[in-house]
Design a protein around this motif. Structure first.
Motif, short mmCIF file in Angstrom:
data_model
loop_
_atom_site.label_atom_id
_atom_site.label_comp_id
_atom_site.label_asym_id
_atom_site.label_seq_id
_atom_site.Cartn_x
_atom_site.Cartn_y
_atom_site.Cartn_z
N MET A 1 0.85 -1.18 0.00
CA MET A 1 0.00 0.00 0.00
C MET A 1 0.89 1.25 0.00
SD MET A 1 -3.03 0.84 2.62
CE MET A 1 -3.76 2.42 2.68
N ALA A 2 0.56 2.21 -0.84
CA ALA A 2 1.33 3.45 -0.93
C ALA A 2 1.08 4.33 0.29
CB ALA A 2 0.95 4.20 -2.20
N SER A 3 2.10 5.08 0.65
CA SER A 3 1.96 5.98 1.79
C SER A 3 1.22 7.25 1.37
CB SER A 3 3.34 6.32 2.34
OG SER A 3 4.12 6.95 1.34
N LEU A 4 0.81 8.02 2.34
CA LEU A 4 0.12 9.28 2.06
C LEU A 4 1.09 10.31 1.50
CD1 LEU A 4 -2.06 9.58 5.28
CD2 LEU A 4 -2.83 8.97 2.99
N PRO A 5 0.59 11.27 0.72
CA PRO A 5 1.45 12.35 0.23
C PRO A 5 2.08 13.10 1.40
CG PRO A 5 -0.69 12.43 -0.82
CD PRO A 5 -0.78 11.42 0.27
N GLU A 6 3.31 13.55 1.20
CA GLU A 6 4.04 14.26 2.24
C GLU A 6 4.44 15.64 1.73
OE1 GLU A 6 8.41 13.86 4.34
OE2 GLU A 6 7.41 12.05 3.66
N LEU A 7 4.08 16.68 2.48
CA LEU A 7 4.46 18.05 2.13
C LEU A 7 5.96 18.20 2.29
CD1 LEU A 7 3.62 20.95 1.34
CD2 LEU A 7 3.38 21.41 3.78
N VAL A 8 6.62 18.63 1.21
CA VAL A 8 8.07 18.77 1.22
C VAL A 8 8.48 20.23 1.33
CG1 VAL A 8 10.17 18.36 -0.12
CG2 VAL A 8 8.33 16.70 -0.17
N TYR A 9 7.74 21.11 0.65
CA TYR A 9 8.16 22.51 0.56
C TYR A 9 6.96 23.41 0.31
CZ TYR A 9 10.72 26.58 -1.24
OH TYR A 9 11.22 27.84 -1.43
N THR A 10 6.95 24.58 0.92
CA THR A 10 5.94 25.61 0.69
C THR A 10 6.65 26.93 0.41
OG1 THR A 10 4.44 24.53 2.25
CG2 THR A 10 3.95 26.80 1.68
N THR A 11 6.21 27.63 -0.63
CA THR A 11 6.82 28.92 -0.96
C THR A 11 6.08 30.05 -0.25
OG1 THR A 11 5.40 29.36 -2.86
CG2 THR A 11 7.39 28.06 -3.27
N PRO A 12 6.70 31.21 -0.13
CA PRO A 12 6.02 32.36 0.48
C PRO A 12 4.77 32.79 -0.29
CG PRO A 12 8.39 32.75 0.38
CD PRO A 12 8.12 31.49 -0.40
N GLN A 13 4.72 32.51 -1.59
CA GLN A 13 3.56 32.87 -2.42
C GLN A 13 2.43 31.85 -2.31
OE1 GLN A 13 6.73 32.69 -3.74
NE2 GLN A 13 7.15 34.87 -3.78
N GLY A 14 2.67 30.72 -1.65
CA GLY A 14 1.63 29.72 -1.45
C GLY A 14 1.77 28.47 -2.30
N GLY A 15 2.81 28.37 -3.10
CA GLY A 15 3.04 27.16 -3.88
C GLY A 15 3.49 26.03 -2.98
N THR A 16 3.18 24.80 -3.38
CA THR A 16 3.56 23.64 -2.57
C THR A 16 4.18 22.55 -3.44
OG1 THR A 16 1.38 22.62 -2.81
CG2 THR A 16 1.74 24.00 -0.87
N ILE A 17 5.01 21.74 -2.80
CA ILE A 17 5.54 20.53 -3.42
C ILE A 17 5.27 19.39 -2.45
CG2 ILE A 17 7.58 19.30 -4.24
CD1 ILE A 17 8.79 22.00 -5.00
N HIS A 18 4.60 18.36 -2.94
CA HIS A 18 4.32 17.16 -2.16
C HIS A 18 5.07 15.98 -2.76
CE1 HIS A 18 0.92 19.50 -0.67
NE2 HIS A 18 0.87 18.64 0.32
N LYS A 19 5.49 15.06 -1.92
CA LYS A 19 6.16 13.84 -2.36
C LYS A 19 5.13 12.70 -2.35
CE LYS A 19 9.11 12.06 0.54
NZ LYS A 19 10.31 11.70 1.31
N TYR A 20 5.05 11.97 -3.46
CA TYR A 20 4.11 10.86 -3.60
C TYR A 20 4.85 9.58 -3.91
CZ TYR A 20 -0.10 13.76 -4.03
OH TYR A 20 -1.14 14.61 -3.81
N GLU A 21 4.46 8.51 -3.26
CA GLU A 21 4.93 7.19 -3.65
C GLU A 21 3.79 6.53 -4.43
OE1 GLU A 21 6.31 2.96 -1.71
OE2 GLU A 21 6.38 4.75 -0.47
N LEU A 22 4.04 6.27 -5.71
CA LEU A 22 3.03 5.68 -6.58
C LEU A 22 3.46 4.27 -6.93
CD1 LEU A 22 2.61 8.71 -8.99
CD2 LEU A 22 1.16 8.12 -7.06
N THR A 23 2.49 3.37 -7.06
CA THR A 23 2.80 2.00 -7.45
C THR A 23 2.25 1.75 -8.84
OG1 THR A 23 0.80 1.22 -6.37
CG2 THR A 23 2.82 1.11 -5.10
N GLY A 24 2.98 0.96 -9.59
CA GLY A 24 2.56 0.56 -10.92
C GLY A 24 3.02 -0.86 -11.17
#
Length: 61
Positions: A1-24
């Motif tokens: 089972m894949a883990s939940l998305p994890e917030l990695v980075y947030t910019t001062p303008q409100g942009g975000t980067i999340h880390k995802y583990e996807l299975t295929g």
């Protein structure tokens, strides 16, 4: 089972980067999702997501 998305980075303008583990099939893939004002893109690494976010925030600012 894949883990939940994890917030990695947030910019001062409100942009975000999340880390995802996807299975295929039998493989697992680590992807990064950069988002700003509803514009999102899956990227192969953190650097690609950061560049996408910088470009998106600059054009929408």
């Amino acid at each position: 089972m894949a883990s939940l998305p994890e917030l990695v980075y947030t910019t001062p303008q409100g942009g975000t980067i999340h880390k995802y583990e996807l299975t295929g099939g039998k493989s697992s893939f680590l992807r990064y999702l950069g988002c700003y004002l509803g514009s999102c893109k899956f990227c192969n690494d953190l650097e690609e997501a950061t560049v996408y976010l910088e470009n998106t925030e600059t054009t929408n600012y």
